[in-house]
Each structure stands twice: as C-alpha cells, then as structure tokens.
Design a protein around this motif. Structure first.
Motif, PDB file in Angstrom:
ATOM      1  N   SER A  39      58.423 -20.217  -0.347  1.00 17.04           N
ATOM      2  CA  SER A  39      59.407 -19.140  -0.311  1.00 17.04           C
ATOM      3  C   SER A  39      60.450 -19.299  -1.415  1.00 17.04           C
ATOM      4  O   SER A  39      61.029 -18.316  -1.875  1.00 17.04           O
ATOM      5  CB  SER A  39      60.099 -19.105   1.060  1.00 17.04           C
ATOM      6  OG  SER A  39      60.852 -20.296   1.294  1.00 17.04           O
ATOM      7  N   ALA A  40      60.716 -20.541  -1.863  1.00 15.28           N
ATOM      8  CA  ALA A  40      61.696 -20.755  -2.926  1.00 15.28           C
ATOM      9  C   ALA A  40      61.204 -20.162  -4.235  1.00 15.28           C
ATOM     10  O   ALA A  40      61.988 -19.612  -5.021  1.00 15.28           O
ATOM     11  CB  ALA A  40      61.960 -22.256  -3.096  1.00 15.28           C
ATOM     12  N   GLY A  91      67.862 -24.397  -8.267  1.00 14.62           N
ATOM     13  CA  GLY A  91      67.299 -23.104  -8.621  1.00 14.62           C
ATOM     14  C   GLY A  91      66.393 -23.139  -9.835  1.00 14.62           C
ATOM     15  O   GLY A  91      65.569 -22.232 -10.021  1.00 14.62           O
ATOM     16  N   ALA A  92      66.542 -24.180 -10.678  1.00 12.02           N
ATOM     17  CA  ALA A  92      65.715 -24.266 -11.881  1.00 12.02           C
ATOM     18  C   ALA A  92      64.406 -25.006 -11.639  1.00 12.02           C
ATOM     19  O   ALA A  92      63.552 -25.059 -12.532  1.00 12.02           O
ATOM     20  CB  ALA A  92      66.493 -24.969 -12.990  1.00 12.02           C
ATOM     21  N   ILE A  93      64.207 -25.557 -10.439  1.00 13.46           N
ATOM     22  CA  ILE A  93      63.015 -26.372 -10.179  1.00 13.46           C
ATOM     23  C   ILE A  93      61.782 -25.553  -9.807  1.00 13.46           C
ATOM     24  O   ILE A  93      60.689 -25.820 -10.317  1.00 13.46           O
ATOM     25  CB  ILE A  93      63.326 -27.423  -9.095  1.00 13.46           C
ATOM     26  CG1 ILE A  93      64.395 -28.405  -9.610  1.00 13.46           C
ATOM     27  CG2 ILE A  93      62.063 -28.178  -8.689  1.00 13.46           C
ATOM     28  CD1 ILE A  93      64.810 -29.437  -8.582  1.00 13.46           C
ATOM     29  N   PRO A  94      61.874 -24.545  -8.901  1.00 13.41           N
ATOM     30  CA  PRO A  94      60.660 -23.808  -8.508  1.00 13.41           C
ATOM     31  C   PRO A  94      59.921 -23.233  -9.719  1.00 13.41           C
ATOM     32  O   PRO A  94      60.528 -22.674 -10.631  1.00 13.41           O
ATOM     33  CB  PRO A  94      61.202 -22.688  -7.610  1.00 13.41           C
ATOM     34  CG  PRO A  94      62.454 -23.263  -7.031  1.00 13.41           C
ATOM     35  CD  PRO A  94      63.042 -24.088  -8.135  1.00 13.41           C
ATOM     36  N   ALA A  95      58.601 -23.417  -9.725  1.00 18.36           N
ATOM     37  CA  ALA A  95      57.721 -22.911 -10.783  1.00 18.36           C
ATOM     38  C   ALA A  95      58.056 -23.526 -12.141  1.00 18.36           C
ATOM     39  O   ALA A  95      57.803 -22.915 -13.182  1.00 18.36           O
ATOM     40  CB  ALA A  95      57.791 -21.380 -10.864  1.00 18.36           C
ATOM     41  N   SER A  96      58.623 -24.746 -12.150  1.00 16.86           N
ATOM     42  CA  SER A  96      59.002 -25.391 -13.413  1.00 16.86           C
ATOM     43  C   SER A  96      57.906 -26.279 -13.975  1.00 16.86           C
ATOM     44  O   SER A  96      58.121 -26.972 -14.961  1.00 16.86           O
ATOM     45  CB  SER A  96      60.272 -26.227 -13.203  1.00 16.86           C
ATOM     46  OG  SER A  96      60.062 -27.247 -12.240  1.00 16.86           O
ATOM     47  N   TRP A 152      56.315 -29.387  -8.985  1.00 19.11           N
ATOM     48  CA  TRP A 152      57.675 -28.910  -8.693  1.00 19.11           C
ATOM     49  C   TRP A 152      58.016 -28.954  -7.203  1.00 19.11           C
ATOM     50  O   TRP A 152      59.183 -29.210  -6.865  1.00 19.11           O
ATOM     51  CB  TRP A 152      57.908 -27.514  -9.267  1.00 19.11           C
ATOM     52  CG  TRP A 152      57.193 -26.378  -8.580  1.00 19.11           C
ATOM     53  CD1 TRP A 152      56.054 -25.790  -8.976  1.00 19.11           C
ATOM     54  CD2 TRP A 152      57.609 -25.704  -7.385  1.00 19.11           C
ATOM     55  NE1 TRP A 152      55.703 -24.783  -8.104  1.00 19.11           N
ATOM     56  CE2 TRP A 152      56.652 -24.703  -7.116  1.00 19.11           C
ATOM     57  CE3 TRP A 152      58.684 -25.836  -6.510  1.00 19.11           C
ATOM     58  CZ2 TRP A 152      56.718 -23.850  -6.027  1.00 19.11           C
ATOM     59  CZ3 TRP A 152      58.771 -24.977  -5.417  1.00 19.11           C
ATOM     60  CH2 TRP A 152      57.814 -24.009  -5.184  1.00 19.11           C
ATOM     61  N   PRO A 153      57.085 -28.722  -6.260  1.00 19.26           N
ATOM     62  CA  PRO A 153      57.490 -28.815  -4.844  1.00 19.26           C
ATOM     63  C   PRO A 153      58.006 -30.198  -4.461  1.00 19.26           C
ATOM     64  O   PRO A 153      58.982 -30.320  -3.710  1.00 19.26           O
ATOM     65  CB  PRO A 153      56.195 -28.466  -4.095  1.00 19.26           C
ATOM     66  CG  PRO A 153      55.402 -27.635  -5.041  1.00 19.26           C
ATOM     67  CD  PRO A 153      55.683 -28.242  -6.374  1.00 19.26           C
ATOM     68  N   ALA A 154      57.379 -31.258  -5.002  1.00 22.60           N
ATOM     69  CA  ALA A 154      57.847 -32.609  -4.685  1.00 22.60           C
ATOM     70  C   ALA A 154      59.238 -32.844  -5.263  1.00 22.60           C
ATOM     71  O   ALA A 154      60.109 -33.434  -4.613  1.00 22.60           O
ATOM     72  CB  ALA A 154      56.867 -33.641  -5.230  1.00 22.60           C
ATOM     73  N   ARG A 155      59.470 -32.363  -6.498  1.00 22.88           N
ATOM     74  CA  ARG A 155      60.799 -32.526  -7.114  1.00 22.88           C
ATOM     75  C   ARG A 155      61.852 -31.751  -6.339  1.00 22.88           C
ATOM     76  O   ARG A 155      62.982 -32.224  -6.140  1.00 22.88           O
ATOM     77  CB  ARG A 155      60.765 -32.083  -8.577  1.00 22.88           C
ATOM     78  CG  ARG A 155      59.890 -32.945  -9.475  1.00 22.88           C
ATOM     79  CD  ARG A 155      60.199 -32.692 -10.947  1.00 22.88           C
ATOM     80  NE  ARG A 155      59.967 -31.310 -11.331  1.00 22.88           N
ATOM     81  CZ  ARG A 155      58.780 -30.825 -11.706  1.00 22.88           C
ATOM     82  NH1 ARG A 155      57.719 -31.632 -11.725  1.00 22.88           N
ATOM     83  NH2 ARG A 155      58.640 -29.558 -12.061  1.00 22.88           N
ATOM     84  N   LEU A 156      61.491 -30.545  -5.895  1.00 27.66           N
ATOM     85  CA  LEU A 156      62.434 -29.746  -5.128  1.00 27.66           C
ATOM     86  C   LEU A 156      62.779 -30.428  -3.809  1.00 27.66           C
ATOM     87  O   LEU A 156      63.941 -30.455  -3.390  1.00 27.66           O
ATOM     88  CB  LEU A 156      61.852 -28.354  -4.879  1.00 27.66           C
ATOM     89  CG  LEU A 156      62.745 -27.384  -4.077  1.00 27.66           C
ATOM     90  CD1 LEU A 156      64.053 -27.119  -4.816  1.00 27.66           C
ATOM     91  CD2 LEU A 156      62.007 -26.066  -3.822  1.00 27.66           C
TER      92      LEU A 156
END
Length: 449
Positions: free
Chosen positions: A171-172, A203-208, A212-216
C-alpha cells in the motif's frame, strides 16, 4: 614562527570555499594583478581587489577565526575575494608582506569583531557566561506545551505506522509520496522536526529499487523506536532521553564543562537541501583524544559562516552537547589563529571501525555513522564498488555509494598509488565515507570532499 609566519597551504585555503564555483573564482584572484595595498599584521590579512566598479573591494580576513569581511555584494562566506587574498598570502611569502597596523577600514571591523567576542566571553552578573531566560516560569510553561504537542504527534505517528503495517507494505507504493508528506506536515505541526525529516525519508523508499520493502520496514522500526522512546521517556536513563530529544529535533545547548585543547581540524563538508545548508566540521583533541563535531547552518543558497582550514590545529575550548553516544560540541573561546599541526589522530583497523559503530548503536540506535580514522588502508576496486582494505589484515570496509560519485575518491586513489594511507571519515550502515587522507609517512592532510 610569528603569528604572521604561520602560513596555510593552498589546499587548506580552498577547503574553506563554500562550493566548487568559489574555489575556481578564488583561484583566479590568487595573483598580484588585481590587488593593491595587500599586507598582513596583528593576525589579519587585508587588501584592495579591483572589481567591475569604480571602487576596489575592501577585503579583510581575521586569521584567528577565520572570519571574513568584504565590501563586494556576494552572499557567500568566504567570497572569492577573501579566498583569492588567502591564496595569495599562502603562496609566495613576499607577495603579502608584514605591515604596520591595518588601515582604518580593516582595523575598525577587526576591533568591532573582537569586542563582540570579548562581550560573549565576559560572565554576566551571577557568574554565568550564558544569559538565562528572562522569565524562567514562562520558559517552563512553553517547554511543557511543546512536550504535549510532541507527545500528541508521536502518538499519531504510532497509529499511522500501525495502519501501514496492517494494510501491508504494498500500500505504501500505491499511495505515492503525498501521503508521507502529509504525515510529515503533521509532525511539523507537532513541533517535532526530527520526526518530520525521518517521515520524509520513508517516503523516498517505496519503489526505490530491489529490496525496498525490507529497507522500509527497517526504517519504520527505527521510527517506531524513536516515538516509543519519547512516549516512555520516564523509564529511560537520562543520557538516552537526551539522545531521543535531539533526534526529535528539540532544542538543546552545550551543557558540559569546556575542554581546552589543540583541536586538529580533521574534515569539513556541507550537505544541502531546499531550505538549509548544513556544515559538519570534525575536530580531534591532541591531549584529550576526543573527536568532536561542530555544526553550522546557512539559509538556502548561503554557505554557513563558520569555516576552519583542514589540517591545521585550533587552540580553543569546546563544550559537549548532551546525549548518549553523541559527539557534538559548541565552539567556545579561541586563543590563537589556526596553526600547522605535527600530530595526526590515532587510527584503527577496518574491523575495529565496524565494531566501534556497532558499540555506538547501543547508546544511539538512530546513529547513521561514527567518526573513524583508519590506519594503513589501501583503496581497491571490488567490481563496481570500492573498498578500503587493511594493508596488514584480510578485513576491509566498503565505501558508501555517495563516495563513488565524488572526485575525492580519485584523489584518494592517486594519493595512495597502491601504498597504505591514513584516512579519516564516517563509518556507518551505508559504508565508509572518506573525508580526509594523509600519506603514510609524511605530508599534509588532503581533503577528499
């Protein structure tokens, strides 16, 4: 050597420049051609620089700061004229001769500046060097009101993080950045700018990129820990409470006893965003062995005024800020101009550096990096990455991604030439960021940023 005989190197002068454009422009003014009335005396260098107008620019530098004054309209500190004058002074000894007292325009600025410094050092009535609030009771009430707002903001953030995890991290990615910006604005309203900054980073992490899910999730955990630290601060030791307060962005002042030492200027580098330029200056005490951080700020588009030449030593007092695992300090009285230093900071191995960062996380779980000096390391390529490999062991530290895009990396490689060097930098979860290097045997400090 006399005060005027202690001349800096060109690299040390250029390290004071606020940006690459200033370095280039200042270097063009490092010749006698545009200058007249150039001289030095009483810890000061001054001169008149021919400009585009009818009157030359009056430029003066107080070496004890260093501090700068120029009649040009530039908003940069130091401006290109101050840099050019210092480069001229640092070069040929005969190009800036010692003189009688400075001219009236330079002497007046110097006198006013040193009078203000003396006023700040003079204890107020009651023996305190820092004026307290005019109304302590009003200050207490303001602090309580702000604490209530921060508590409300931290509580709201905890709920939003719970909603995010309940709905799933996918969802993020679908919600876009606007959702994070709205949450950050709520934290600003709660007077918790530290929480707001961390939310914007989320906010800059999703789809980066891959993973990215683990970093978020990792960053959400740290943000949750910070919010819980504030909400349960009555159960924490004081040092950790001070750290939580500083991470939230609550105001704090240096509260430790001042430590006088010869502080070697290890590194100076700037980071900037749309609103603020932040300057980080690292110092190492010859006697105390402490490594301390000075922070200075400038509005968007303006360099901070505090600038110290890398590789020189400053006879000064520093007062530490509160907080577990923090190394920030406030610069107090300075007793002499920055001067050449014969000592270097002691170094450790790459394995010891990594272990030191792990130990520091116990006191400050939100710590991005720690200051480290590495002994006898060699920059070596590792595929698309670079590492600093120990010359005497089989351990290494990977350089941070930001380093690989900087010209300082190639300066470090050239300085090493395959031989071991001593390197100071910041070691953290993103890797090692080299800031300054020294040849193994002898030689001046070489800034890498």
């Amino acid at each position: 050597m006399t005060e005027q005989g202690v001349r800096w190197t060109a690299d040390q002068v250029l390290a004071l420049a606020p940006d690459a454009a200033s370095r280039k422009a200042g270097s063009k003014l490092a010749t006698a051609g545009p200058w007249s009335g150039v001289a030095s005396g009483e810890g000061t260098v001054w001169g008149l620089c021919r400009g585009s107008g009818g009157r030359p620019y009056r430029t003066v530098v107080d070496l004890t700061g260093p501090a700068y004054r120029c009649s040009c309209p530039s908003r940069k500190f130091p401006c290109k004229h101050a840099l050019g004058l210092l480069l001229l002074w640092a070069g040929d000894e005969g190009s800036v001769p010692a003189s009688a007292p400075p001219p009236d325009w330079a002497a007046q600025w110097l006198s006013d500046r040193r009078a203000r410094a003396e006023t700040r050092r003079t204890p107020a009535e009651g023996g305190s060097t820092t004026a307290g609030p005019a109304d302590p009771e009003a200050a207490r009430r303001r602090a309580e009101r702000r604490a209530e707002r921060v508590t409300a903001g931290a509580t709201e953030l905890e709920q939003r993080l719970a909603d995010l995890l309940r709905g799933g991290l996918v969802s993020a990615e679908q919600a876009g950045y606007g959702r994070w910006e709205e949450t950050a604005a709520r934290m600003v309203d709660a007077q918790a700018p530290g929480l707001a900054a961390r939310v914007r980073e989320l906010g800059a992490i999703p789809a980066s990129g891959p993973g990215w899910p683990a970093r978020l999730l990792e960053e959400c955990a740290l943000l949750h820990l910070l919010g819980e630290g504030w909400l349960r601060r009555d159960r924490l030791p004081k040092a950790l409470v001070d750290t939580v307060r500083s991470r939230l962005g609550l105001p704090g002042t240096a509260d430790g006893p001042p430590v006088r030492d010869r502080w070697l200027v290890l590194a100076q580098h700037d980071t900037a965003d749309a609103k603020l330029t932040t300057r980080r200056i690292w110092l190492h005490g010859a006697e105390s062995g402490h490594t301390r951080l000075l922070l200075s700020y400038g509005a968007a588009g303006r360099a901070p005024e505090l600038a110290l030449p890398v590789g020189l030593a400053l006879d000064a007092e520093l007062s530490p800020h509160p907080g577990g695992g923090r190394s920030r300090a406030a610069l107090g009285e300075r007793f002499a101009p920055p001067a050449p230093a014969a000592f270097r900071p002691p170094g450790v191995t790459t394995a010891e550096a990594a272990a030191g960062y792990g130990d520091a996380l116990r006191d400050d779980p939100w710590l991005d990096s720690v200051p480290v000096t590495l002994d006898r390391v060699v920059p070596v390529p590792d595929g698309e990455r670079w590492q600093l490999a120990d010359a005497d062991t089989d351990s290494a530290l990977t350089l941070s991604r930001a380093t690989r895009d900087r010209p300082g990396l190639w300066r470090l490689v050239a300085l090493s030439g395959g031989a071991p060097v001593k390197v100071f930098g910041e070691c953290g979860h993103r890797g090692f960021t080299p800031l300054t290097a020294w040849p193994e045997k002898t030689g001046e400090a070489v800034p890498l940023c």
